[in-house]
Design a protein around this motif. Structure first.
Motif, PDB file in Angstrom:
ATOM      1  N   MET A   1     -21.499 -22.607 -21.214  1.00 37.56           N
ATOM      2  CA  MET A   1     -21.891 -22.294 -19.946  1.00 37.56           C
ATOM      3  C   MET A   1     -22.603 -23.656 -19.334  1.00 37.56           C
ATOM      4  SD  MET A   1     -22.366 -19.696 -17.830  1.00 37.56           S
ATOM      5  CE  MET A   1     -22.523 -18.063 -18.763  1.00 37.56           C
ATOM      6  N   ARG A   2     -23.446 -24.388 -20.113  1.00 35.96           N
ATOM      7  CA  ARG A   2     -23.986 -25.616 -19.649  1.00 35.96           C
ATOM      8  C   ARG A   2     -23.130 -26.586 -19.037  1.00 35.96           C
ATOM      9  NH1 ARG A   2     -28.002 -28.276 -18.766  1.00 35.96           N
ATOM     10  NH2 ARG A   2     -29.618 -27.252 -19.648  1.00 35.96           N
ATOM     11  N   ALA A   3     -21.741 -26.788 -20.065  1.00 32.81           N
ATOM     12  CA  ALA A   3     -20.920 -27.529 -19.653  1.00 32.81           C
ATOM     13  C   ALA A   3     -20.106 -27.325 -18.098  1.00 32.81           C
ATOM     14  CB  ALA A   3     -19.582 -27.753 -20.665  1.00 32.81           C
ATOM     15  N   LYS A   4     -20.011 -26.017 -18.059  1.00 31.76           N
ATOM     16  CA  LYS A   4     -19.332 -25.447 -16.790  1.00 31.76           C
ATOM     17  C   LYS A   4     -20.374 -25.774 -15.797  1.00 31.76           C
ATOM     18  CE  LYS A   4     -17.617 -20.783 -15.119  1.00 31.76           C
ATOM     19  NZ  LYS A   4     -17.435 -19.639 -15.723  1.00 31.76           N
ATOM     20  N   GLY A   5     -21.633 -25.576 -15.822  1.00 33.08           N
ATOM     21  CA  GLY A   5     -22.491 -25.693 -14.846  1.00 33.08           C
ATOM     22  C   GLY A   5     -22.636 -27.021 -14.441  1.00 33.08           C
ATOM     23  N   GLU A   6     -22.565 -27.971 -15.523  1.00 32.24           N
ATOM     24  CA  GLU A   6     -22.707 -29.434 -15.215  1.00 32.24           C
ATOM     25  C   GLU A   6     -21.592 -30.123 -14.441  1.00 32.24           C
ATOM     26  OE1 GLU A   6     -23.518 -31.300 -18.942  1.00 32.24           O
ATOM     27  OE2 GLU A   6     -25.721 -30.749 -18.871  1.00 32.24           O
ATOM     28  N   LYS A   7     -20.381 -29.504 -14.788  1.00 29.69           N
ATOM     29  CA  LYS A   7     -19.142 -29.657 -13.952  1.00 29.69           C
ATOM     30  C   LYS A   7     -19.316 -29.251 -12.603  1.00 29.69           C
ATOM     31  CE  LYS A   7     -14.160 -29.006 -14.075  1.00 29.69           C
ATOM     32  NZ  LYS A   7     -12.993 -28.538 -14.848  1.00 29.69           N
ATOM     33  N   LEU A   8     -19.682 -27.984 -12.327  1.00 34.35           N
ATOM     34  CA  LEU A   8     -19.709 -27.627 -10.793  1.00 34.35           C
ATOM     35  C   LEU A   8     -20.699 -28.393 -10.420  1.00 34.35           C
ATOM     36  CD1 LEU A   8     -19.445 -25.372  -8.700  1.00 34.35           C
ATOM     37  CD2 LEU A   8     -21.435 -24.394  -9.725  1.00 34.35           C
ATOM     38  N   LEU A   9     -21.999 -28.711 -10.649  1.00 32.57           N
ATOM     39  CA  LEU A   9     -22.906 -29.621 -10.206  1.00 32.57           C
ATOM     40  C   LEU A   9     -22.543 -30.912  -9.785  1.00 32.57           C
ATOM     41  CD1 LEU A   9     -26.239 -28.286 -12.164  1.00 32.57           C
ATOM     42  CD2 LEU A   9     -25.467 -27.910  -9.769  1.00 32.57           C
ATOM     43  N   ALA A  10     -21.847 -31.600 -10.698  1.00 34.42           N
ATOM     44  CA  ALA A  10     -21.175 -32.868 -10.654  1.00 34.42           C
ATOM     45  C   ALA A  10     -20.093 -32.913  -9.359  1.00 34.42           C
ATOM     46  CB  ALA A  10     -20.582 -33.309 -11.857  1.00 34.42           C
ATOM     47  N   GLN A  11     -19.299 -31.867  -9.444  1.00 34.18           N
ATOM     48  CA  GLN A  11     -18.406 -31.715  -8.165  1.00 34.18           C
ATOM     49  C   GLN A  11     -19.106 -31.668  -7.066  1.00 34.18           C
ATOM     50  OE1 GLN A  11     -16.107 -28.507  -9.597  1.00 34.18           O
ATOM     51  NE2 GLN A  11     -14.504 -29.832 -10.804  1.00 34.18           N
ATOM     52  N   ASN A  12     -20.266 -30.972  -6.825  1.00 35.50           N
ATOM     53  CA  ASN A  12     -20.842 -31.064  -5.760  1.00 35.50           C
ATOM     54  C   ASN A  12     -22.085 -32.013  -5.407  1.00 35.50           C
ATOM     55  OD1 ASN A  12     -20.106 -28.240  -4.326  1.00 35.50           O
ATOM     56  ND2 ASN A  12     -20.081 -27.909  -6.275  1.00 35.50           N
ATOM     57  N   GLY A  13     -21.839 -33.142  -5.950  1.00 36.75           N
ATOM     58  CA  GLY A  13     -22.584 -34.365  -5.777  1.00 36.75           C
ATOM     59  C   GLY A  13     -24.014 -34.315  -6.321  1.00 36.75           C
ATOM     60  N   VAL A  14     -24.300 -33.394  -7.346  1.00 41.00           N
ATOM     61  CA  VAL A  14     -25.648 -33.326  -7.881  1.00 41.00           C
ATOM     62  C   VAL A  14     -25.637 -34.179  -9.025  1.00 41.00           C
ATOM     63  CG1 VAL A  14     -27.311 -31.847  -9.057  1.00 41.00           C
ATOM     64  CG2 VAL A  14     -25.808 -30.839  -7.174  1.00 41.00           C
ATOM     65  N   SER A  15     -26.795 -35.040  -9.214  1.00 45.41           N
ATOM     66  CA  SER A  15     -27.040 -35.956 -10.338  1.00 45.41           C
ATOM     67  C   SER A  15     -28.209 -35.830 -10.721  1.00 45.41           C
ATOM     68  CB  SER A  15     -26.855 -37.297  -9.454  1.00 45.41           C
ATOM     69  OG  SER A  15     -27.483 -38.289 -10.719  1.00 45.41           O
ATOM     70  N   TYR A  16     -28.479 -35.665 -12.255  1.00 48.56           N
ATOM     71  CA  TYR A  16     -29.390 -35.386 -12.989  1.00 48.56           C
ATOM     72  C   TYR A  16     -30.466 -36.632 -12.704  1.00 48.56           C
ATOM     73  CZ  TYR A  16     -28.191 -31.189 -15.038  1.00 48.56           C
ATOM     74  OH  TYR A  16     -27.796 -29.826 -15.418  1.00 48.56           O
ATOM     75  N   GLU A  17     -29.985 -37.716 -12.336  1.00 54.08           N
ATOM     76  CA  GLU A  17     -30.819 -38.937 -12.198  1.00 54.08           C
ATOM     77  C   GLU A  17     -31.307 -38.947 -10.691  1.00 54.08           C
ATOM     78  OE1 GLU A  17     -27.600 -39.468 -13.451  1.00 54.08           O
ATOM     79  OE2 GLU A  17     -28.489 -39.425 -15.518  1.00 54.08           O
ATOM     80  N   GLN A  18     -31.189 -38.083  -9.831  1.00 54.25           N
ATOM     81  CA  GLN A  18     -31.477 -37.985  -8.421  1.00 54.25           C
ATOM     82  C   GLN A  18     -31.804 -36.407  -8.261  1.00 54.25           C
ATOM     83  OE1 GLN A  18     -27.922 -39.730  -6.602  1.00 54.25           O
ATOM     84  NE2 GLN A  18     -28.886 -41.546  -6.146  1.00 54.25           N
ATOM     85  N   PRO A  19     -33.032 -36.142  -8.467  1.00 54.12           N
ATOM     86  CA  PRO A  19     -33.826 -34.905  -8.436  1.00 54.12           C
ATOM     87  C   PRO A  19     -33.199 -34.178  -6.913  1.00 54.12           C
ATOM     88  CG  PRO A  19     -35.208 -35.893  -9.408  1.00 54.12           C
ATOM     89  CD  PRO A  19     -34.255 -36.925  -9.292  1.00 54.12           C
ATOM     90  N   GLU A  20     -33.228 -35.037  -5.956  1.00 59.02           N
ATOM     91  CA  GLU A  20     -33.295 -34.662  -4.698  1.00 59.02           C
ATOM     92  C   GLU A  20     -31.699 -34.135  -4.347  1.00 59.02           C
ATOM     93  OE1 GLU A  20     -32.054 -38.826  -4.768  1.00 59.02           O
ATOM     94  OE2 GLU A  20     -33.872 -37.871  -5.459  1.00 59.02           O
ATOM     95  N   THR A  21     -30.693 -34.330  -5.045  1.00 63.58           N
ATOM     96  CA  THR A  21     -29.509 -33.802  -5.012  1.00 63.58           C
ATOM     97  C   THR A  21     -29.512 -32.172  -5.420  1.00 63.58           C
ATOM     98  OG1 THR A  21     -28.773 -34.522  -7.242  1.00 63.58           O
ATOM     99  CG2 THR A  21     -28.361 -36.092  -5.320  1.00 63.58           C
TER     100      THR A  21
END
Length: 134
Positions: free
Chosen positions: A92-112
């Motif tokens: 589930m975490r891997a699936k979520g991280e993939k979705l977030l990355a596909q939508n421009g979300v980065s753990y290094e940039q909380p504003e994303t």
């Protein structure tokens, strides 16, 4: 002849039992998809201090999913095993991280996370309805 009839009858009795075997809860989309939405909404709210989770809505959704899984024939023990499974959590975490990355979300940039969460709230998506902008 009797042996043939007995073989056919025993095969027809065994077949329904095999046909009734339940798929893993991960394969039941009406359970998996909303559960995934809850997980992503929690991740967004954990990483964006301007968005909070809608706790009661999320809790209600989890209770609804449990009741539906019970209706589909899954025992509380089977549901708990699925929820507590380290392998399922990692999947589930891997699936979520993939979705977030596909939508421009980065753990290094909380504003994303905030931008993604606000967009989901605006769309009133399955994830967005579980979030509230502060």
């Amino acid at each position: 002849m009797r042996a043939l009839i007995a073989a056919v009858l025993s095969a027809s009795v065994a077949l329904p039992a095999a046909a009734l075997a339940k798929p893993s809860l991960r394969e039941v989309q009406e359970i998996e998809d909303p559960l995934f939405a809850v997980a992503v909404a929690k991740e967004v709210s954990d990483h964006c201090d301007r968005i909070s989770p809608r706790y009661l809505k999320g809790l209600g959704e989890l209770r609804r999913l449990k009741a539906r899984a019970n209706e589909l024939g899954y025992s509380d023990a089977e549901i708990r095993a699925y929820i507590d499974s380290d392998a399922e959590k990692a999947r589930m975490r891997a699936k979520g991280e993939k979705l977030l990355a596909q939508n421009g979300v980065s753990y290094e940039q909380p504003e994303t996370f905030c931008a993604y969460g606000r967009a989901e709230i605006e769309k009133k998506s399955a994830i967005g309805v579980l979030l509230r902008a502060k």
